[in-house]
Design an enzyme around this catalytic site. Structure first.
Site, PDB file in Angstrom:
ATOM      1  N   ASN A 197       0.864  -1.182   0.000  1.00 13.89           N
ATOM      2  CA  ASN A 197       0.000   0.000   0.000  1.00 13.89           C
ATOM      3  C   ASN A 197       0.898   1.230   0.000  1.00 13.89           C
ATOM      4  O   ASN A 197       1.527   1.551   1.006  1.00 13.89           O
ATOM      5  CB  ASN A 197      -0.901  -0.011   1.252  1.00 13.89           C
TER       6      ASN A 197
ATOM      7  N   GLU B 180      12.397  -0.042   8.490  1.00 17.33           N
ATOM      8  CA  GLU B 180      13.688   0.501   8.915  1.00 17.33           C
ATOM      9  C   GLU B 180      14.355   1.351   7.826  1.00 17.33           C
ATOM     10  O   GLU B 180      15.019   2.327   8.118  1.00 17.33           O
ATOM     11  CB  GLU B 180      14.674  -0.619   9.291  1.00 17.33           C
TER      12      GLU B 180
END
Ligand code: FAD
Ligand code: SF4
Lengths: 334, 743
Positions: free
Chosen positions: B635, B709
């Site tokens: 998404n 990250e």
């Protein structure tokens, strides 16, 4: 959190009488300092007397010029008042550069003058701290003292006074009107802030139960061109590493009047009297500014992590005066 | 094929969050609730000599006070990252088992009362007398006793990584850059402080926990209390951020369970903001040194990367700092080492971009220095040295670094940059630009991941997996994955999570969440679809009777033959005719083996423009561009949010975030958000994020490498390099405080 009682005062007399007769009570205005400290256990009041119903929020022009700012006027309201912006732009700027929008909507001028230091050792409620527990020592002297003061310090406390607006108020010779158990009095703002000396726990001369009702700022043409510069690690929502209130009147290239005060570097909102004395009559040049800044910071007492502030404050002063030249010449003072 | 995956749909939990309907752990209301408060040690080392609970016991509303004298003895904790799928206490020491104090902030007593405020107040009345022992809380204090660790990260990784002959190559290098860096400790500061509510019912325990992994909480509490897993259930619907602080299961979780058992009522334990600085790990204070040897034309010949950091008295913990430096660039001779100092802190833990947030700062700062030294464009130097294979000679599962660098350069306007430092000014400000490559390892050491899909005859579906939403958008992304897997419109699918009674997945850490959970959800959803397709082709009454399942597709709940879309029927028609009220399928995914012959890194590129006031020392980021190649993007909207957040983290790491121990007291200098500075909105510049989408057929079925990250990694280096470009000054310490930057 420590249990405590809460009362709402309807009248000034009642507020003063209640607090002065209860030894462990305090006024509660916006609560943005007080509630924090109560929750941390640093403030150990048994009773908070809410003064928000008192009719002390007005901002009025004084008949002979100047301004009277009620103790309960909120920081944001003062910052946005047309008279303040016009007559004392430095006050408006100092207010808007402080805290956050939300805090400024709650925080009052009286509370701002009385706010406590941000020294982490004072607030941690564990470390030795002469301000919190007289006689226990000062953890900041040999500890983490980057945020600490370099002017007005003592062997007993080096905490910086955190207020921004008070810097502008000391520059403009404001006076603090109070009503206490022994009646009303007027305290020049420079006398309102006590150097830590041997008694860092005593920060101002208010008697227990003495209420600030208003702050008066005298008429001051030079203030119309005043400006407040604040330097800090992040761009908002932080106290100053150093801040400068500057205002100049210049005629034929010479400084005829100057107001200069510093935040972030003094144990009190710091009126730069030495620098002012040097500047009056001097040519309005970078050289004069730098020399005056050096003279002011000559008295600095440095510690391990805050030594950079001596140079920083000097540069900030020069910058502040430089920029005040612009408003002095083009906009403000005549 | 896919329609929902890859669409920037709004968060399915958005309305709940903005209306306040979303319930976070500390907001759980249960009948007869009681509240626990932790009394934390104020000394860093020694023992508890006397605990006087007299005044506290007398305080209003107090129900119980527990100390090391009456807390039951627990099984010994063993440190292992939660992703591994075993019990995951954050450290191999559990407080309040004995009188010993190993770090300030360690729980020494627990007060239970009838309200949170009363518990807190009573906790302040507990008088603890300590016998203090000398403490070590900074690297400087323990430097002389530093040792080389054997293994790190809960024993998961070797502390040393070596190939070739570094010393000889370094000695022979035509050009060398050899620089040391220092880093203050960092704290996660998620907006929601950790909280746990524990309830016992008939010997079974239910825990509501603010965690990045409900399964890890379940495993850890069960192991410590010696209970069967079937008797421990963990429920977590919403978590207000974790960033690694909720990746491990810290003592307060089990303490809440013990307190609840003791008082026989539900107990809610909410840590205070101050306690969050000493209760859920931190990024350790550290120093790193990186020496690079290169040829004059900019080919790396040797690298030596060392990290020295401080850990707890009981664990060899260091965030591994060399996972990227050892493989991003082709360099025949490499040595990475981790040395440790044992100190009186809790065991440090994962903090966003674990290890590489700092390791890549060092690597990419050194690369910038090398580029400057050689007069090569920093971007070209990266491209020139980027490795085609990992340190073991394996090809990347997917790459994309060069594409990210080039696309980022284009978005940023890198071309034509005048490399001369201090060459641009804007009033009081010097302007500089900098860039860095970014990379982060893709971890594959999780156990099998599971999910379940159920379709009702009315065409609506529920797909379940035991994960939790901590702001990443996992509920939304998994709804998309489930919808595509089943061939249903998004609105017909509800993804359910937040309960260990659901099929189990691992903690969402190390950027692994989206990849591993989507793998299980995809497996369940497609298994169910296949099951129904099989039913259809076997059903004499179906228009699809006898068709080859391979020729069949399902879209919008309608099963058809791909070549003849007119021929088919809906799931509902099929199920009703076959009198199937519902249909269900489990799905699971087992990651490729650890020795999978592929290099596993996620790549990206970071660019920053800063303005520096050289007299005052202030650095303001003006704009940032990040381009990332995280495999498939489930998404783009939620992925973008995570990446922007990561990049702003990097900004904070570079300029603001840092905490220091006061070695005299052994306590952190900052224990509030007033003292520990994170960026505020005013600090956030214009941030541009874009993707280089890649197909990765190795890491997991959908080829998702994760965005948690990578957004953070490399930002600090890009900013630091921009500061150098602006000022000519290299700041080799984070955060880059004003006093380090000013002329
Ligand atoms: C996160 C944060 C950031 C901040 N940043 C800044 C900043 O950048 N710059 C800045 O200048 N300030 C800053 N502040 C401080 C803020 O401006 C003060 O907290 C505020 O002005 C205090 O006003 P108050 O009305 O809330 O006072 P309270 O908290 O109600 O009271 C503060 C103290 O003053 C006493 N008091 C209040 N009113 C009176 C009165 N009329 N007479 C006598 N005593 C009185 C109270 O008894 C108490 O001891 C910050 C505060 C916070 C919490
Ligand atoms: S500087 Fe002042 S407030 Fe801070 S520890 Fe020392 S005495 Fe206390």
């Amino acid at each position: 959190m420590r249990p405590l009682s809460y009362r709402r005062a309807a009248e000034i007399g009642e507020a003063v009488a209640t607090v002065s007769t209860e030894p462990t009570s305090a006024f509660l205005a916006g609560g943005t300092t007080e509630v924090d400290l109560v929750r941390l256990g640093v403030a150990r009041h048994d009773l908070l007397v809410d003064i928000n119903d008192l009719p002390l929020a007005d901002i009025e022009n004084l008949p002979g010029g100047g301004l009277r700012i009620g103790a309960l006027a909120r920081m944001n309201d003062v910052a946005r008042a047309a008279q303040v912006v016009e007559m004392y732009p430095g006050i408006a700027q100092a207010l808007l550069l402080g805290a956050s929008e939300q805090l400024r909507n709650m925080a009052t001028m009286g509370g701002n003058l009385c706010q406590r230091v941000r020294c982490a050792y004072f607030r941690d409620n564990v470390s030795p701290c002469n301000k919190r527990e007289p006689g226990t020592g000062c953890s900041a002297l040999d500890g983490q003292n980057r945020g600490h003061a370099i002017l007005g310090t003592s062997e007993h406390c080096i905490a910086t006074h955190p207020s921004d607006v008070a810097v502008a108020l000391v520059a403009f010779d404001a006076v603090v009107h109070t009503i206490g158990p022994s009646g009303a009095r007027i305290i020049p703002i420079e006398n309102f802030y006590l150097l830590p000396g041997r008694t860092p726990h005593i920060e101002h001369p208010l008697e227990h139960g003495e209420l600030i009702v208003a702050i008066e700022v005298p008429p001051l043409p030079v203030a119309r061109g005043s400006l407040y510069l604040k330097f800090r690690d992040r761009q908002s929502y932080e106290f100053a590493l150093v801040s400068v209130l500057s205002a100049l009147l210049v005629q034929d290239g010479r400084i005829t009047e100057v107001r200069l005060a510093l935040g972030g570097v003094g144990t009190t909102p710091w009126r730069a009297r030495r620098a002012e004395a040097q500047l009056v009559g001097a040519p309005a040049t970078a050289g004069s500014f730098a020399a005056a800044a050096a003279a002011e910071l000559d008295a600095a007492v440095l510690h391990e992590h805050n030594a950079f502030k001596q140079e920083l404050a000097q540069r900030a002063i020069v910058r502040g005066l430089d920029q005040a030249m612009v408003s002095a010449v083009h906009g403000g003072a005549r | 094929m896919s329609s929902a995956i890859g669409s920037p749909i709004d968060r399915v939990d958005g309305p709940q969050k903005v209306t306040g309907a979303a319930r976070y752990t500390a907001e759980i209301v249960l009948p007869h609730m009681t509240y626990a408060a932790v009394v934390a040690a104020t000394v860093a080392s020694g023992r508890v000599a006397v605990i006087d609970t007299g005044r506290a016991r007398g305080a209003e509303g107090v129900l119980a006070i527990l100390t090391h004298e009456d807390l039951p003895k627990l099984a010994e904790p063993h440190l292992l990252p939660s992703l591994a799928g075993a019990a995951a206490p954050g450290q191999s020491f559990f407080p309040m088992q004995k009188d010993v104090v190993h770090y300030a902030g360690q729980p020494v007593a627990l007060v239970v009362a009838d309200s949170h405020e009363r518990a807190q107040y009573a906790a302040s009345l507990v008088e603890v007398t300590y016998e203090r022992a000398p403490s070590i809380t900074t690297i400087d204090e323990g430097r002389d006793a530093a040792y080389e660790a054997e293994r790190l990260f809960g024993g998961l990784l070797p502390a040393r990584d070596e190939r070739g002959d570094v010393d000889t190559a370094m000695a022979e290098a035509e050009v060398r850059v050899d620089v040391a860096y220092r880093f203050a400790a960092n704290h996660h500061n998620a907006i929601e402080p950790a909280a746990t509510t524990a309830v016992w019912d008939d010997g079974r325990l239910t825990i509501y926990d603010s965690t990045q992994g409900i399964r890890a909480s379940q495993l850890t509490v069960a192991q410590l209390l010696g209970m069967p897993l079937s008797d421990v259930r963990v429920i977590t619907h919403f978590v207000g951020g974790g960033f690694g602080s909720k990746a491990m299961v810290w003592p307060h979780v089990t303490l809440a369970a013990l307190a609840a058992r003791h008082v026989g009522r539900p107990v809610k334990l909410s840590l205070t903001r101050q306690q969050m600085f000493t209760s859920a790990g931190h990024r350790e204070e550290q120093e790193q040194q990186l020496a690079i040897g290169a040829t004059r034309d900019g080919r790396l010949t040797a690298m030596h990367h060392e990290k020295l950091s401080i850990t707890s008295p009981f664990d060899d913990w260091a965030e591994p700092a060399t996972g990227v430096s050892s493989q991003l660039y082709a360099c025949p001779n490499y040595r990475g080492e981790h040395r440790l100092v044992r100190g009186n802190t809790m065991t440090p833990t994962f903090t966003r971009g674990p290890g590489e947030a700092v390791g890549v700062f060092v690597l990419e700062t050194a690369m910038d220095e090398l580029a400057h030294e050689l007069g090569i464009d920093p971007l070209e130097l990266r491209v020139r040295n980027h490795a085609a294979v990992d340190g073991h000679g394996n090809p990347w599962s997917s790459d994309g670094l060069e594409e990210c660098l080039r696309h980022g350069a284009e978005l940023f306007g890198w071309a034509g940059r005048n490399p001369v430092p201090r060459s641009r000014r804007d009033g009081d400000w010097l302007i500089g630009t900098g860039m860095a490559a970014a990379a982060y390892p893709v971890p594959l050491f999780m156990p099998t991941q599971r999910a379940r899909a159920r379709l009702y005859a009315d065409g609506s579906a529920v797909v379940q997996a035991g994960t939790q939403e901590f702001g990443t958008g996992v509920l939304t992304a998994m709804t998309q994955v489930a919808a595509d897997g089943l061939g249903l419109p998004l609105g017909s699918v509800r993804f359910e999570a937040g309960d260990t009674d659901l099929p189990n997945v691992s903690s969402a850490v190390g950027s692994a969440g989206a990849g591993m959970i989507s793998a299980a959800v995809h497996a369940a959803a497609t298994a169910l679809r296949d099951q129904l397709v099989a039913t259809a082709v076997a059903d004499a009454d179906s228009p699809l009777h006898g068709a080859d399942p391979a020729t069949i597709e399902v879209r919008e709940g309608r099963i058809t033959q791909r070549e003849y879309p007119g021929v088919g029927e809906t799931y509902g028609e099929l199920m009703q005719r076959n009198r199937l009220a519902d249909a269900e399928a489990p799905g699971s995914w087992t990651p490729p083996p650890l020795d999978t012959p592929h290099g596993l890194l996620t790549f990206g590129a970071q660019f920053a423009e800063v303005a520096v006031d050289p007299e005052i020392g202030l650095v303001r980021a003006r704009r940032m561009v990040g381009v990332f190649a995280p495999g498939r993007v489930l998404n783009p909207k939620t992925a973008r949010s995570q990446l922007v957040g990561g990049m702003l983290w990097g900004l904070g790491q570079a300029l603001l975030e840092g905490n220091r121990m006061d070695p005299r007291h052994g306590r952190w200098g900052a224990t509030s958000l007033g003292e520990y500075l994170v960026p505020v909105n005013a600090d956030a510049p214009e941030v541009t994020v874009d993707f280089v989408e890649l197909t990765d057929t190795v890491v997991n079925p959908l080829g998702v490498k994760g965005v948690g990250e990578i957004g953070q990694v490399g930002v600090a280096a890009a900013i630091g390099n921009a500061v150098f470009h602006a000022t000519g000054r290299r700041v080799r310490e984070l955060p880059m405080a004003a006093e380090l930057v000013m002329d």
